[in-house]
Design an enzyme around this catalytic site. Structure first.
Site, PDB file in Angstrom:
ATOM      1  CG  HIS A  71      83.802  39.213  33.030  1.00  0.00           C
ATOM      2  ND1 HIS A  71      83.705  39.513  34.211  1.00  0.00           N
ATOM      3  CD2 HIS A  71      83.167  40.305  32.627  1.00  0.00           C
ATOM      4  CE1 HIS A  71      82.690  40.298  34.389  1.00  0.00           C
ATOM      5  NE2 HIS A  71      83.253  41.354  33.842  1.00  0.00           N
ATOM      6  CG  ASP A  90      84.462  36.319  35.653  1.00  0.00           C
ATOM      7  OD1 ASP A  90      85.517  36.718  35.052  1.00  0.00           O
ATOM      8  OD2 ASP A  90      83.229  36.864  36.095  1.00  0.00           O
ATOM      9  CB  SER A 112      83.520  44.620  36.095  1.00  0.00           C
ATOM     10  OG  SER A 112      83.685  43.028  35.492  1.00  0.00           O
TER      11      SER A 112
END
Length: 398
Positions: free
Chosen positions: A136, A166, A239
């Site tokens: 993402h 992901d 992330s």
């Protein structure tokens, strides 16, 4: 850049690599470093043989010294069309909310397109420049730059992206890089210490720690990943970063937080390294991920369903529907069947089934242990292939 709009904000933590990818830093974590004998005190209770155990925290400094050199900071540039009212991004990939930017600089009419800077994390799994991060974060980026722990910077190319898990794989033009050591997410236990390293808010090589709060968590819109839930503080920029155990092995890839503000509120989620490793290998070898499928939809066995079926335990998943002509239908699976195990591996919730089936090579024969009208039986199924165009929510890869 295409992103998932969930109530859970996307963040990050580590994953993948080949089992042979190891990092030699001249630092060895002794088996006793986590639980030295003098730090362990055990008291047995007189009642139900209860045991109280007091253990000193692990040597986090040694874990960080071993692992941090292989963790990278990732910055990316994308162009997004923005409305005059601005936008708010709950994703943990370092994107600043445009609404805040607009108020601060008093832009009454923002341009149709602005370059948006994102910040995230990743980790090196191949000494020749292979890096794992979240899909993402990098999917759709115009430019991706990687900054190593030794401050060197490289422009990265995308090797492959798998939105369903992901997971994304990048490559930089470098050699003899430090690499992480991969562990097994299957071996971790609820309550185990874990360490996350990443770049929250652009603060490179930041370390946070916590424990595994739960395993096999299903999140809205996520069909193929049984997430690891932790209480490790994670924020925008984490992330794609790795989640380590106290042995210095990657056991997860930070991907989500649950948040009403966009920042950490006590719940963070990581993609299990076992899944990330499988996806990484597929992307490196084939440029895409091939997944198996059964062609069923299922739900968890609740107390009410257990009572109606006369079950003593709330194990397995209840088959709601079987796709006509699909692998499960051909094998004889029926609505109302309760799938208890796949090749002797227990199925306890609906996220376990698609995750396990997805990793099976299409054409492989598997054995499902099924409870049908009070009787247990084995059904052999030849796994089909999940088509790229199929909706994950409709088919669930199951």
């Amino acid at each position: 850049m295409k992103r998932k709009a969930l109530v859970v904000g996307l963040i990050a933590a580590g994953l993948i690599g080949s089992a042979a990818a190891g990092y030699s830093a001249g630092i060895v974590l002794d088996d006793e470093v986590d639980f030295a004998p003098e730090a362990l005190a055990v008291t047995k209770g007189s009642a139900a043989a209860a045991t109280d155990v007091v253990v000193a925290p692990p040597d986090f400094a040694s874990v960080v010294a071993l692992c941090a050199p292989a963790v990278v900071s990732i910055s990316l540039t994308e162009h997004e069309k923005l409305s005059a009212t601005g936008r708010y991004s709950p994703h943990l990939d370092g994107h600043s909310p445009y609404s805040v930017f607009s108020e601060r600089f008093q832009l009454p009419f923002p341009p149709d397109e602005l370059p948006i800077r994102g910040i995230g994390s990743g980790f090196i799994v191949g000494a020749d420049g292979i890096i794992v991060t979240t899909a993402h974060m990098v999917n759709g980026a115009k430019r991706i730059d990687v900054r190593l722990a030794d401050k060197r910077e490289f422009e990265a190319k995308v090797v492959g992206v798998d939105e369903r898990s992901d997971v994304a794989v990048l490559r930089i033009d470098a050699t003899n890089l430090p690499t992480v050591k991969l562990g097994s997410s299957a071996d971790m236990r609820v309550g185990d210490w874990v360490v996350a390293i990443g770049s929250p808010f652009g603060l490179e090589s930041s370390v946070s720690r916590g424990i595994v709060s739960a395993k096999s968590r299903a999140l809205p819109g996520e069909t193929y990943v049984p997430f690891i839930q932790t209480d490790v503080p994670a924020n925008p920029g984490n992330s794609g970063g790795p989640l380590f155990n106290v042995k210095g092995e990657v056991i997860g890839l930070s991907s989500h937080i649950f948040s009403r503000t966009g920042d950490y509120q006590g719940l963070s989620f990581a993609i299990p390294i076992d899944i990330a490793s499988y996806v990484t290998a597929q992307l490196l070898q084939h440029g895409k991920v091939t997944r198996g499928r059964l062609g069923v939809s299922a739900q968890e066995v609740t107390q009410g369903l257990a009572d109606s079926f006369g079950l003593d335990k709330l194990d397995g998943v209840l088959v709601n529907a079987v796709e006509p002509g699909g692998p499960a239908a051909i094998a004889g699976l029926e609505p109302g069947d309760i799938i208890l195990a796949l090749d002797e591996r227990g199925i306890t919730n609906t996220i376990d089934l698609p995750a396990q089936v997805a990793e099976i090579k299409p054409g492989t024969s598997i054995k499902l242990t099924v409870l049908r009208r009070g009787n247990t039986k084995a059904i052999n199924v030849t796994v089909g292939q999940l088509r790229d165009a199929q909706s994950a929510s409709a088919d669930a890869g199951r």
